[in-house]
Structures are given as C-alpha cells and as structure tokens.
Design a protein around this motif. Sequence first.
Motif, PDB file in Angstrom:
ATOM      1  N   ILE A 133      -4.839  49.716  63.353  1.00 27.25           N
ATOM      2  CA  ILE A 133      -5.723  50.889  63.401  1.00 27.25           C
ATOM      3  C   ILE A 133      -5.109  52.043  62.610  1.00 27.25           C
ATOM      4  CG2 ILE A 133      -6.714  52.675  64.906  1.00 27.25           C
ATOM      5  CD1 ILE A 133      -7.009  50.485  67.059  1.00 27.25           C
ATOM      6  N   GLY A 134      -3.786  52.216  62.766  1.00 29.47           N
ATOM      7  CA  GLY A 134      -3.084  53.251  62.006  1.00 29.47           C
ATOM      8  C   GLY A 134      -3.186  53.019  60.507  1.00 29.47           C
ATOM      9  N   LYS A 135      -2.992  51.765  60.074  1.00 31.82           N
ATOM     10  CA  LYS A 135      -3.100  51.429  58.651  1.00 31.82           C
ATOM     11  C   LYS A 135      -4.537  51.623  58.156  1.00 31.82           C
ATOM     12  CE  LYS A 135       0.620  47.984  58.825  1.00 31.82           C
ATOM     13  NZ  LYS A 135       0.949  46.527  58.728  1.00 31.82           N
ATOM     14  N   LEU A 136      -5.499  51.267  59.010  1.00 29.86           N
ATOM     15  CA  LEU A 136      -6.908  51.445  58.642  1.00 29.86           C
ATOM     16  C   LEU A 136      -7.228  52.920  58.423  1.00 29.86           C
ATOM     17  CD1 LEU A 136      -9.800  50.223  58.325  1.00 29.86           C
ATOM     18  CD2 LEU A 136     -10.103  50.669  60.776  1.00 29.86           C
ATOM     19  N   LEU A 182     -15.769  46.566  56.157  1.00 25.76           N
ATOM     20  CA  LEU A 182     -14.308  46.658  56.062  1.00 25.76           C
ATOM     21  C   LEU A 182     -13.680  46.613  57.452  1.00 25.76           C
ATOM     22  CD1 LEU A 182     -11.524  47.367  54.839  1.00 25.76           C
ATOM     23  CD2 LEU A 182     -12.266  49.766  54.781  1.00 25.76           C
ATOM     24  N   MET A 183     -14.233  47.389  58.390  1.00 28.33           N
ATOM     25  CA  MET A 183     -13.677  47.427  59.744  1.00 28.33           C
ATOM     26  C   MET A 183     -13.872  46.096  60.462  1.00 28.33           C
ATOM     27  SD  MET A 183     -14.501  51.303  61.026  1.00 28.33           S
ATOM     28  CE  MET A 183     -16.209  51.301  60.500  1.00 28.33           C
ATOM     29  N   TYR A 184     -15.043  45.504  60.314  1.00 29.67           N
ATOM     30  CA  TYR A 184     -15.288  44.209  60.958  1.00 29.67           C
ATOM     31  C   TYR A 184     -14.371  43.130  60.385  1.00 29.67           C
ATOM     32  CZ  TYR A 184     -19.353  45.384  63.819  1.00 29.67           C
ATOM     33  OH  TYR A 184     -20.168  45.902  64.793  1.00 29.67           O
ATOM     34  N   ASP A 185     -14.245  43.095  59.076  1.00 28.45           N
ATOM     35  CA  ASP A 185     -13.448  42.045  58.465  1.00 28.45           C
ATOM     36  C   ASP A 185     -11.957  42.233  58.747  1.00 28.45           C
ATOM     37  OD1 ASP A 185     -13.594  39.678  56.538  1.00 28.45           O
ATOM     38  OD2 ASP A 185     -12.071  40.923  55.577  1.00 28.45           O
ATOM     39  N   TYR A 186     -11.510  43.472  58.776  1.00 27.92           N
ATOM     40  CA  TYR A 186     -10.089  43.761  58.989  1.00 27.92           C
ATOM     41  C   TYR A 186      -9.617  43.274  60.352  1.00 27.92           C
ATOM     42  CZ  TYR A 186      -5.728  46.437  58.606  1.00 27.92           C
ATOM     43  OH  TYR A 186      -4.405  46.814  58.521  1.00 27.92           O
ATOM     44  N   PHE A 187     -10.529  43.297  61.343  1.00 27.15           N
ATOM     45  CA  PHE A 187     -10.144  42.885  62.702  1.00 27.15           C
ATOM     46  C   PHE A 187     -10.703  41.509  63.085  1.00 27.15           C
ATOM     47  CE2 PHE A 187      -9.825  47.524  62.799  1.00 27.15           C
ATOM     48  CZ  PHE A 187      -8.547  47.678  63.291  1.00 27.15           C
ATOM     49  N   ARG A 191      -6.992  38.928  56.886  1.00 21.17           N
ATOM     50  CA  ARG A 191      -6.808  39.635  55.628  1.00 21.17           C
ATOM     51  C   ARG A 191      -6.187  41.009  55.842  1.00 21.17           C
ATOM     52  NH1 ARG A 191     -11.618  36.515  53.570  1.00 21.17           N
ATOM     53  NH2 ARG A 191     -12.990  37.609  55.015  1.00 21.17           N
ATOM     54  N   GLY A 192      -5.481  41.496  54.821  1.00 25.55           N
ATOM     55  CA  GLY A 192      -4.933  42.846  54.851  1.00 25.55           C
ATOM     56  C   GLY A 192      -6.000  43.866  54.493  1.00 25.55           C
TER      57      GLY A 192
END
Length: 320
Positions: A133-136, A182-187, A191-192
């Motif tokens: 979450i911090g990186k996002l 982006l948010m859905y895919d990141y979690f 993937r980075g």
Amino acid sequence: MMQFYKKRDFGAFISDSFTFFKLYGKNYFKNYILLNGLLLILMVVIFIFGYRELFMQIFGSNMSGESYYFESYFEDNIGMFIVVGLLTFVLFTIMMIVNYLFPVFYLKRLAEGELKIKTDDILGDFKKNAGKIGKLCLGMVFVVTPLSLIVMGISYALILIIIGFFIMLLVYPVLLNVVTFLMYDYFNSKRGFFESLSYSIRSQFSYANGRERSPFWKYWGATVVISIILYVITTIFTAIPMFFFMLKITTTAPDTNFEQNPFAGSFGIMMFVTYGISLLVSFFLSNMLYVNSGLMYYDSRRDFHQKVELEEIETIGINE
C-alpha cells in the motif's frame, strides 16, 4: 453466488454492478462503515464547521469599513488553519486509501470463494499489505498523478477547438479505469507496481490472448453510464440546498444580517449539513463505480477464466 472471473459484455457490467449490491450489499456496507465510518464522519464534521467558519469570515469581512478584516482574522488564527489543514489532509489520505482499496480486497475474497467476509478479514488484508500500500501510494503520487495531469492538461488545452471536448470525454473514463485496474491488479497478481501499471493500460485496449476484439468501448461505456447515474443522484443532494440558498437571497430584504453574511445562523448550518450529507452520499455511491471497475478487471483476466471453469466442472463431477 456471483461468478467474477467470466466474460461480460457492456450490459452485463451495468446489471452485474447492481446485482452485486443486491447479493452482497448488506455485508459489504456493514464492513465498509465499520472500517471507514468514523473517518467519514470526522471529514463531514470538519467540512461542516471548518468551511462554514471560513465562508462566514469571507462574507463577513470588509464590513463597517474594515477592509482588512479577513486578512487580520487569518493572521490571528494561522495556527488553527495549519492544524485543521494537516488534520484534514491526513484524514482524507487515510480515508481515500480505505475507500479505494476496500472494494479491491472485498472482491478479491469473493472471487476466491469466500462468502462470510468479516471486518477483521479486510482489516487483516490492509495490515498484511501495508508495504504494498505504501509503494502504491508513492507510485500514485510520483508516477500516475504527474502523467494523468499531463494527459488531462493536453485534453483541457484542446478545448479551445471543438475536438477537445470529445477528447476529454474519452480520456477521463479511461484514466479512471487505468487507476482502478492498477489497484486491482497490484493486489490480485504477483506483479510489481510498474508491471501492474503496464497491464492496466494495455488491458484497456486489448485482451492478453490477442484473439478477441478490443474491450475499449465496453469498458469506457460502462464507466460513463455508471458515472452519469452517480452524478445525477449526487446532484440532487447539492441542488436542494443551492435552491433554498438562492431563494433565500432573492426573498430577503436588503440591509439584513443574512444579506451581509448568508452563512451565519441556522440557515447556514442547515446548508452546510446538507452539503456534508451530500459528501457522505457521494463516498458511499462511489463504491458502485469501483465495483464496476472490479468486474471489468476480472473480465480482462482471461488467463483465469479457463482455470475457474475447469474447477467448476470438477466440482460438479464430485457432487454427482
């Protein structure tokens, strides 16, 4: 039970967004209120009393020949403005993180087959993914936001010619979809940040398998339709106090206290309370937009569709 990883057309995105809240709305908003309710209430309280005080001072300034009344008030209360501003920024940041990521974690659990989702489960997801979450947040602030501002700035500049309006109409829903994807895919993937950002952009225009027609128009159209529905509903809440405000101005006799400062008294409180409620309603309604984006994201993940279908067939075989 609703199936998430499946192919959907334009109409299905709209209907399934409503179906989602029909099936899971009670549990969804119960958890949403328990996690985000206090933050929302604090924001509304700050909005009602903080902005009312500010507008009262602006409209009440320069009265009785005091040309620097507001400037003097601001200088005398600079500390309060700084504290309230910082508090508002911190609360708003936390609230937006919860508001954006709550549907991501909730739909992820539903897509994995979990039905009885509790507040502790979602809270655990936030804690477990604190680093991501911090990186996002850093990526959103220093990468996505500057790029979005550049794109929106170019679109806004093109308003000088007629085509600019149509470009803005095309660009804004796509930007919203890119951010939510982006948010859905990141979690939902391994993937980075930059890989998920790349996927969220590419998935707006084509499926990963490259064999199907572009999903651009159905994604764009679904976002536009849901946005219009939400805009109409929230406009009703903002239009009511504005109507009474304009009516009060036109029917109030000259040289009254109201004319000098329309935000003072019970009417001013009522107007800002109504706007506060409108703000609260808009946050709740925004969940439909994020859920709709989630359904689009799961539609884009064609790599999972076949896997889910095979698991369902195996389950049927076992039950028989």
